[in-house]
Every structure is written in C-alpha cells, then in structure tokens.
Design an enzyme around this catalytic site. Structure first.
Site, PDB file in Angstrom:
ATOM      1  N   ASP A 194      28.740  41.280  43.384  1.00 25.48           N
ATOM      2  CA  ASP A 194      29.792  40.478  44.017  1.00 25.48           C
ATOM      3  C   ASP A 194      29.129  39.344  44.809  1.00 25.48           C
ATOM      4  OD1 ASP A 194      32.998  41.248  44.992  1.00 25.48           O
ATOM      5  OD2 ASP A 194      31.886  39.659  46.012  1.00 25.48           O
ATOM      6  N   ILE A 195      29.673  38.138  44.659  1.00 27.06           N
ATOM      7  CA  ILE A 195      29.105  36.936  45.291  1.00 27.06           C
ATOM      8  C   ILE A 195      29.253  36.979  46.822  1.00 27.06           C
ATOM      9  CG2 ILE A 195      31.161  35.441  45.251  1.00 27.06           C
ATOM     10  CD1 ILE A 195      27.867  34.227  43.936  1.00 27.06           C
ATOM     11  N   ASN A 242      41.674  47.152  42.621  1.00 30.31           N
ATOM     12  CA  ASN A 242      42.936  46.620  43.132  1.00 30.31           C
ATOM     13  C   ASN A 242      43.823  46.104  41.994  1.00 30.31           C
ATOM     14  OD1 ASN A 242      41.685  47.040  45.635  1.00 30.31           O
ATOM     15  ND2 ASN A 242      40.877  44.960  45.673  1.00 30.31           N
ATOM     16  N   GLN A 245      44.137  42.231  44.956  1.00 32.88           N
ATOM     17  CA  GLN A 245      43.471  41.686  43.764  1.00 32.88           C
ATOM     18  C   GLN A 245      43.545  40.168  43.803  1.00 32.88           C
ATOM     19  OE1 GLN A 245      45.145  42.836  39.950  1.00 32.88           O
ATOM     20  NE2 GLN A 245      43.329  42.184  38.836  1.00 32.88           N
ATOM     21  N   HIS A 298      38.859  44.749  37.478  1.00 33.36           N
ATOM     22  CA  HIS A 298      37.472  45.066  37.836  1.00 33.36           C
ATOM     23  C   HIS A 298      37.448  46.198  38.848  1.00 33.36           C
ATOM     24  CE1 HIS A 298      39.068  41.882  40.424  1.00 33.36           C
ATOM     25  NE2 HIS A 298      38.387  42.450  41.395  1.00 33.36           N
ATOM     26  N   HIS A 321      35.380  47.749  42.076  1.00 33.59           N
ATOM     27  CA  HIS A 321      34.372  47.479  43.109  1.00 33.59           C
ATOM     28  C   HIS A 321      33.569  48.747  43.350  1.00 33.59           C
ATOM     29  CE1 HIS A 321      35.971  43.640  44.884  1.00 33.59           C
ATOM     30  NE2 HIS A 321      37.112  44.077  44.356  1.00 33.59           N
TER      31      HIS A 321
HETATM   32  P1  AMP Z   1      39.441  41.326  44.155  1.00 31.15           P
HETATM   33  O1  AMP Z   1      39.809  40.753  45.491  1.00 31.15           O
HETATM   34  O2  AMP Z   1      39.542  42.826  44.078  1.00 31.15           O
HETATM   35  O3  AMP Z   1      40.157  40.621  43.027  1.00 31.15           O
HETATM   36  O4  AMP Z   1      37.883  41.023  44.008  1.00 31.15           O
HETATM   37  C1  AMP Z   1      37.393  39.843  43.507  1.00 31.15           C
HETATM   38  C2  AMP Z   1      35.953  39.784  43.917  1.00 31.15           C
HETATM   39  O5  AMP Z   1      35.281  38.859  43.086  1.00 31.15           O
HETATM   40  C3  AMP Z   1      35.716  39.338  45.362  1.00 31.15           C
HETATM   41  O6  AMP Z   1      35.041  40.363  46.080  1.00 31.15           O
HETATM   42  C4  AMP Z   1      34.841  38.090  45.213  1.00 31.15           C
HETATM   43  O7  AMP Z   1      33.827  38.015  46.193  1.00 31.15           O
HETATM   44  C5  AMP Z   1      34.264  38.259  43.821  1.00 31.15           C
HETATM   45  N1  AMP Z   1      33.916  37.033  43.150  1.00 31.15           N
HETATM   46  C6  AMP Z   1      34.680  35.934  42.985  1.00 31.15           C
HETATM   47  N2  AMP Z   1      34.018  34.998  42.286  1.00 31.15           N
HETATM   48  C7  AMP Z   1      32.808  35.521  41.972  1.00 31.15           C
HETATM   49  C8  AMP Z   1      31.659  35.049  41.264  1.00 31.15           C
HETATM   50  N3  AMP Z   1      31.626  33.819  40.722  1.00 31.15           N
HETATM   51  N4  AMP Z   1      30.585  35.863  41.168  1.00 31.15           N
HETATM   52  C9  AMP Z   1      30.611  37.090  41.708  1.00 31.15           C
HETATM   53  N5  AMP Z   1      31.659  37.597  42.386  1.00 31.15           N
HETATM   54  C10 AMP Z   1      32.739  36.831  42.529  1.00 31.15           C
END
Ligand code: AMP
Ligand code: ZN
Length: 136
Positions: A30-31, A86, A93, A99, A101
């Site tokens: 996760d970024i 989520n 989400q 996805h 976590h």
């Molecule tokens: P959610 O809120 O459950 O949809 O989680 C989405 C997750 O994706 C968040 O924790 C973000 O930090 C992560 N995210 C968004 N863009 C990227 C990316 N380019 N690379 C890695 N993680 C990302």
C-alpha cells in the site's frame, strides 16, 4: 477496466512495489501504509466487490493473503495482523477494484479497536436480526 488504477498496476502501466504475482492474483505494498508491510491483495481481473466476484476467486484471494501474512509474521514478527476487505464507499472502499488489506500491527497505536464502536441491542432486537438473517 481502463480507468481503474489497480487494473493499471496489474498491467504494469503504473508502477508498484510488487510482493506476489500469479495467474489470478497480484499483491503489492500500500502506497500509504498503516504499518511496515501493509499489503494489498487483489484479483488480476476487475471485480468491484464481494457481490460480483466469483466465490472461488474470492476464496483464493484469502488463501494468498494467508500466505502473505505468514511471510510477514516470519520476517517482521508483528504483534498481530489485521485483515480487512471493504465493500462500498460507506464501508471505507476508496478504490473500486476489490482488494484485501493485510496490515501488520506492531504496537498499541496501530491496534484495531472495533469493540469500542459496538452497539448495545436488546434481546428482542438481537432475536429479530437473527431471524431475519438466518440462512440454515
Ligand atoms: P480502500 O480504501 O480499502 O479502497 O483501499 C485503497 C488503498 O489503496 C488505500 O490504502 C491506498 O493507500 C491504496 N492505494 C491507492 N493508490 C495506490 C497506489 N498507486 N499504489 C499502492 N497503493 C495505493
Ligand atoms: Zn480494476
């Protein structure tokens, strides 16, 4: 899906810190991690959430998440690992490509305290909900 950021990560159009890759599932860091090793596990094919993904693929994502969790535990020895997935914006989400976590928990500040948000329902309310939702 052409405008999906996670599809672009899977195809390599957007770079990622890849942890795992097979014919059906992809995983990367996760970024904006909650903690060291926070990983996202997703199907390569675009599905939005638990309601549209096939059951066997959903189960397989969790199989991969389990292996990733064991690897994190072995390498980093977290106190615990919080796994969540989520569904829908109200459920947290933000990226609409399903996805999981995998979040290692190392200390008190990262502790997941869902019990603090608990409702107190009456016996009647609990019985009604139980009757409404009972499947077998
Ligand atoms: P959610 O809120 O459950 O949809 O989680 C989405 C997750 O994706 C968040 O924790 C973000 O930090 C992560 N995210 C968004 N863009 C990227 C990316 N380019 N690379 C890695 N993680 C990302
Ligand atoms: Zn997608």
């Amino acid at each position: 899906m052409s405008d999906c950021i996670f599809c672009k990560i899977v195809s390599g159009d957007i770079p990622s810190y890849k942890i795992y890759d097979d014919d059906r599932v992809f995983a990367f860091l996760d970024i904006k991690p909650l903690s060291k090793g926070h990983t996202l596990v997703l199907p390569k094919e675009h599905f939005e959430n638990v309601f549209d993904i096939p059951e066997d693929l959903y189960a397989y994502m969790f199989e991969v998440a389990k292996n990733i969790s064991a690897n994190i535990k072995e390498k980093y020895q977290p106190e615990g690992i919080f796994i969540n997935q989520n569904n829908g914006e109200m459920a947290g989400q933000s990226v609409l490509h399903i996805h999981i976590h995998v979040k290692p928990i190392y200390n008190e500040s990262q502790k997941h305290k869902e019990e603090d948000k608990g409702m107190q329902l009456s016996t009647e309310e609990m019985e009604k909900i139980c009757n409404d939702l009972k499947i077998a």
